[in-house]
Design an enzyme around this catalytic site. Structure first.
Site, PDB file in Angstrom:
ATOM      1  N   GLU A   1      12.542  -9.531   2.384  1.00  0.00           N
ATOM      2  CA  GLU A   1      11.770  -8.362   2.827  1.00  0.00           C
ATOM      3  C   GLU A   1      12.559  -7.102   2.479  1.00  0.00           C
ATOM      4  O   GLU A   1      13.769  -7.039   2.693  1.00  0.00           O
ATOM      5  CB  GLU A   1      11.542  -8.435   4.334  1.00  0.00           C
ATOM      6  CG  GLU A   1      10.825  -7.198   4.871  1.00  0.00           C
ATOM      7  CD  GLU A   1      10.641  -7.239   6.383  1.00  0.00           C
ATOM      8  OE1 GLU A   1      10.769  -8.319   6.982  1.00  0.00           O
ATOM      9  OE2 GLU A   1      10.387  -6.167   6.951  1.00  0.00           O
TER      10      GLU A   1
ATOM     11  N   ALA B   1       3.060  -0.722   4.990  1.00  0.00           N
ATOM     12  CA  ALA B   1       2.592  -0.764   6.388  1.00  0.00           C
ATOM     13  C   ALA B   1       2.058  -2.139   6.791  1.00  0.00           C
ATOM     14  O   ALA B   1       2.038  -2.469   7.984  1.00  0.00           O
ATOM     15  CB  ALA B   1       1.525   0.302   6.608  1.00  0.00           C
TER      16      ALA B   1
ATOM     17  N   ASN C   1       8.038  -5.723  -0.590  1.00  0.00           N
ATOM     18  CA  ASN C   1       7.919  -4.495   0.194  1.00  0.00           C
ATOM     19  C   ASN C   1       6.441  -4.363   0.532  1.00  0.00           C
ATOM     20  O   ASN C   1       5.647  -3.869  -0.265  1.00  0.00           O
ATOM     21  CB  ASN C   1       8.409  -3.264  -0.580  1.00  0.00           C
ATOM     22  CG  ASN C   1       8.371  -2.021   0.300  1.00  0.00           C
ATOM     23  OD1 ASN C   1       7.782  -2.033   1.399  1.00  0.00           O
ATOM     24  ND2 ASN C   1       8.984  -0.937  -0.159  1.00  0.00           N
TER      25      ASN C   1
ATOM     26  N   PRO D   1       0.795  -1.228   0.000  1.00  0.00           N
ATOM     27  CA  PRO D   1       0.000   0.000   0.000  1.00  0.00           C
ATOM     28  C   PRO D   1       0.829   1.281   0.000  1.00  0.00           C
ATOM     29  O   PRO D   1       1.863   1.358   0.667  1.00  0.00           O
ATOM     30  CB  PRO D   1      -0.822  -0.102   1.291  1.00  0.00           C
ATOM     31  CG  PRO D   1      -0.064  -1.061   2.146  1.00  0.00           C
ATOM     32  CD  PRO D   1       0.567  -2.039   1.199  1.00  0.00           C
ATOM     33  N   ASN D   2       0.324   2.229  -0.752  1.00  0.00           N
ATOM     34  CA  ASN D   2       0.872   3.596  -0.849  1.00  0.00           C
ATOM     35  C   ASN D   2       2.169   3.707  -1.649  1.00  0.00           C
ATOM     36  O   ASN D   2       2.648   4.800  -1.906  1.00  0.00           O
ATOM     37  CB  ASN D   2       1.056   4.217   0.553  1.00  0.00           C
ATOM     38  CG  ASN D   2      -0.241   4.240   1.334  1.00  0.00           C
ATOM     39  OD1 ASN D   2      -1.238   4.768   0.846  1.00  0.00           O
ATOM     40  ND2 ASN D   2      -0.270   3.651   2.512  1.00  0.00           N
TER      41      ASN D   2
ATOM     42  N   ARG E   1       7.138   0.646  13.667  1.00  0.00           N
ATOM     43  CA  ARG E   1       7.744   0.107  12.437  1.00  0.00           C
ATOM     44  C   ARG E   1       8.861  -0.892  12.737  1.00  0.00           C
ATOM     45  O   ARG E   1       9.436  -1.481  11.830  1.00  0.00           O
ATOM     46  CB  ARG E   1       8.288   1.243  11.562  1.00  0.00           C
ATOM     47  CG  ARG E   1       7.215   2.136  10.994  1.00  0.00           C
ATOM     48  CD  ARG E   1       7.779   3.170  10.026  1.00  0.00           C
ATOM     49  NE  ARG E   1       6.932   4.343   9.969  1.00  0.00           N
ATOM     50  CZ  ARG E   1       5.844   4.461   9.197  1.00  0.00           C
ATOM     51  NH1 ARG E   1       5.503   3.508   8.381  1.00  0.00           N
ATOM     52  NH2 ARG E   1       5.114   5.561   9.237  1.00  0.00           N
TER      53      ARG E   1
ATOM     54  N   ARG F   1      13.063   4.463  12.649  1.00  0.00           N
ATOM     55  CA  ARG F   1      11.821   5.247  12.613  1.00  0.00           C
ATOM     56  C   ARG F   1      10.953   4.928  13.849  1.00  0.00           C
ATOM     57  O   ARG F   1      11.467   4.474  14.856  1.00  0.00           O
ATOM     58  CB  ARG F   1      11.104   4.982  11.289  1.00  0.00           C
ATOM     59  CG  ARG F   1      11.961   5.392  10.074  1.00  0.00           C
ATOM     60  CD  ARG F   1      11.245   5.183   8.771  1.00  0.00           C
ATOM     61  NE  ARG F   1      10.053   6.034   8.676  1.00  0.00           N
ATOM     62  CZ  ARG F   1       9.082   5.855   7.773  1.00  0.00           C
ATOM     63  NH1 ARG F   1       9.174   4.870   6.893  1.00  0.00           N
ATOM     64  NH2 ARG F   1       8.052   6.664   7.749  1.00  0.00           N
TER      65      ARG F   1
ATOM     66  N   ARG G   1       5.157  11.015  -2.433  1.00  0.00           N
ATOM     67  CA  ARG G   1       4.822  10.670  -1.055  1.00  0.00           C
ATOM     68  C   ARG G   1       6.038  10.886  -0.142  1.00  0.00           C
ATOM     69  O   ARG G   1       7.055  10.222  -0.306  1.00  0.00           O
ATOM     70  CB  ARG G   1       4.422   9.196  -1.000  1.00  0.00           C
ATOM     71  CG  ARG G   1       4.213   8.656   0.381  1.00  0.00           C
ATOM     72  CD  ARG G   1       4.186   7.132   0.384  1.00  0.00           C
ATOM     73  NE  ARG G   1       3.913   6.659   1.710  1.00  0.00           N
ATOM     74  CZ  ARG G   1       4.139   5.423   2.138  1.00  0.00           C
ATOM     75  NH1 ARG G   1       4.633   4.521   1.308  1.00  0.00           N
ATOM     76  NH2 ARG G   1       3.876   5.074   3.362  1.00  0.00           N
TER      77      ARG G   1
ATOM     78  N   HIS H   1      12.543  -2.647   2.314  1.00  0.00           N
ATOM     79  CA  HIS H   1      11.984  -1.320   2.594  1.00  0.00           C
ATOM     80  C   HIS H   1      12.931  -0.260   2.073  1.00  0.00           C
ATOM     81  O   HIS H   1      14.156  -0.416   2.187  1.00  0.00           O
ATOM     82  CB  HIS H   1      11.796  -1.104   4.107  1.00  0.00           C
ATOM     83  CG  HIS H   1      10.928  -2.150   4.717  1.00  0.00           C
ATOM     84  ND1 HIS H   1       9.568  -2.141   4.603  1.00  0.00           N
ATOM     85  CD2 HIS H   1      11.246  -3.272   5.402  1.00  0.00           C
ATOM     86  CE1 HIS H   1       9.073  -3.209   5.203  1.00  0.00           C
ATOM     87  NE2 HIS H   1      10.074  -3.920   5.686  1.00  0.00           N
TER      88      HIS H   1
ATOM     89  N   TYR I   1      11.141   8.858   1.522  1.00  0.00           N
ATOM     90  CA  TYR I   1      11.171   7.803   0.503  1.00  0.00           C
ATOM     91  C   TYR I   1      11.882   8.193  -0.796  1.00  0.00           C
ATOM     92  O   TYR I   1      12.030   7.352  -1.679  1.00  0.00           O
ATOM     93  CB  TYR I   1       9.739   7.349   0.190  1.00  0.00           C
ATOM     94  CG  TYR I   1       9.037   6.768   1.404  1.00  0.00           C
ATOM     95  CD1 TYR I   1       9.516   5.620   2.024  1.00  0.00           C
ATOM     96  CD2 TYR I   1       7.913   7.386   1.948  1.00  0.00           C
ATOM     97  CE1 TYR I   1       8.898   5.086   3.137  1.00  0.00           C
ATOM     98  CE2 TYR I   1       7.273   6.860   3.068  1.00  0.00           C
ATOM     99  CZ  TYR I   1       7.779   5.717   3.653  1.00  0.00           C
ATOM    100  OH  TYR I   1       7.167   5.176   4.763  1.00  0.00           O
TER     101      TYR I   1
END
Ligand code: DQA
Length: 147
Positions: A98, A77, A74, A10-11, A111, A107, A18, A100, A23
């Site tokens: 995984e 959230a 990725n 998502p996103n 998270r 952070r 964003r 990111h 990012y």
């Protein structure tokens, strides 16, 4: 030919605009192009997908079995919340890296938890868009070592 699925959650469709301070300014289609060039240079087949929906991501993980040799995930959230994605990964028994863009450990506290990490071969985070290339290399090396 080895085939790898890169699945974005998502996103991540909004990358580029964003929170660019977190990012970066690279868009998801820039990242896809970068990954396609890298995969071609490595002689690896690549599928690249994004969904904002947890269920659709579960479906894509299921569909990867028998089609792809590994998944770079990725999960956005959903990384921090989704037992369903964790179970999907366990169910298909495909290696998962995984990934990111940001360093999730530097952070917010929420998270720092990853359900995906429990079932992943390894985790790459904090290297921005370049992390996608690193993840492709890591997955290809993992698949070669386990062949
Ligand atoms: C992210 C990190 C997650 O915590 C966040 O929810 C995202 C993006 C990353 O790539 O840095 O959506 O997965």
């Amino acid at each position: 030919m080895t085939s790898i699925l890169i699945l974005n959650g998502p996103n991540l469709n909004l990358l580029g605009t964003r929170q660019p301070d977190v990012y970066g300014r690279t868009t998801l289609s820039d990242i896809e192009a970068m990954c396609r060039a890298k995969a071609a240079a490595m002689s690896v087949a690549l599928a690249f997908a994004q969904s904002n929906s947890e269920g659709a991501m579960v479906d894509m993980i299921h569909a990867a079995k028998g089609t792809h040799d590994g998944i770079i995930l990725n999960a956005g959230a959903y990384t921090h919340t989704s037992i369903a994605l964790m179970d999907a990964v366990s169910s298909v028994e495909l290696p998962v890296v995984e990934l990111h863009l940001s360093n999730i450990h530097a952070r917010e506290e929420f998270r720092h938890t990853s359900y995906i990490a429990r079932v992943a071969v390894g985790v790459i985070c904090g290297f921005g868009a370049h992390g996608y290339e690193l993840a492709l290399e890591a997955m290809a090396a993992h698949l070669e070592a386990s062949a």
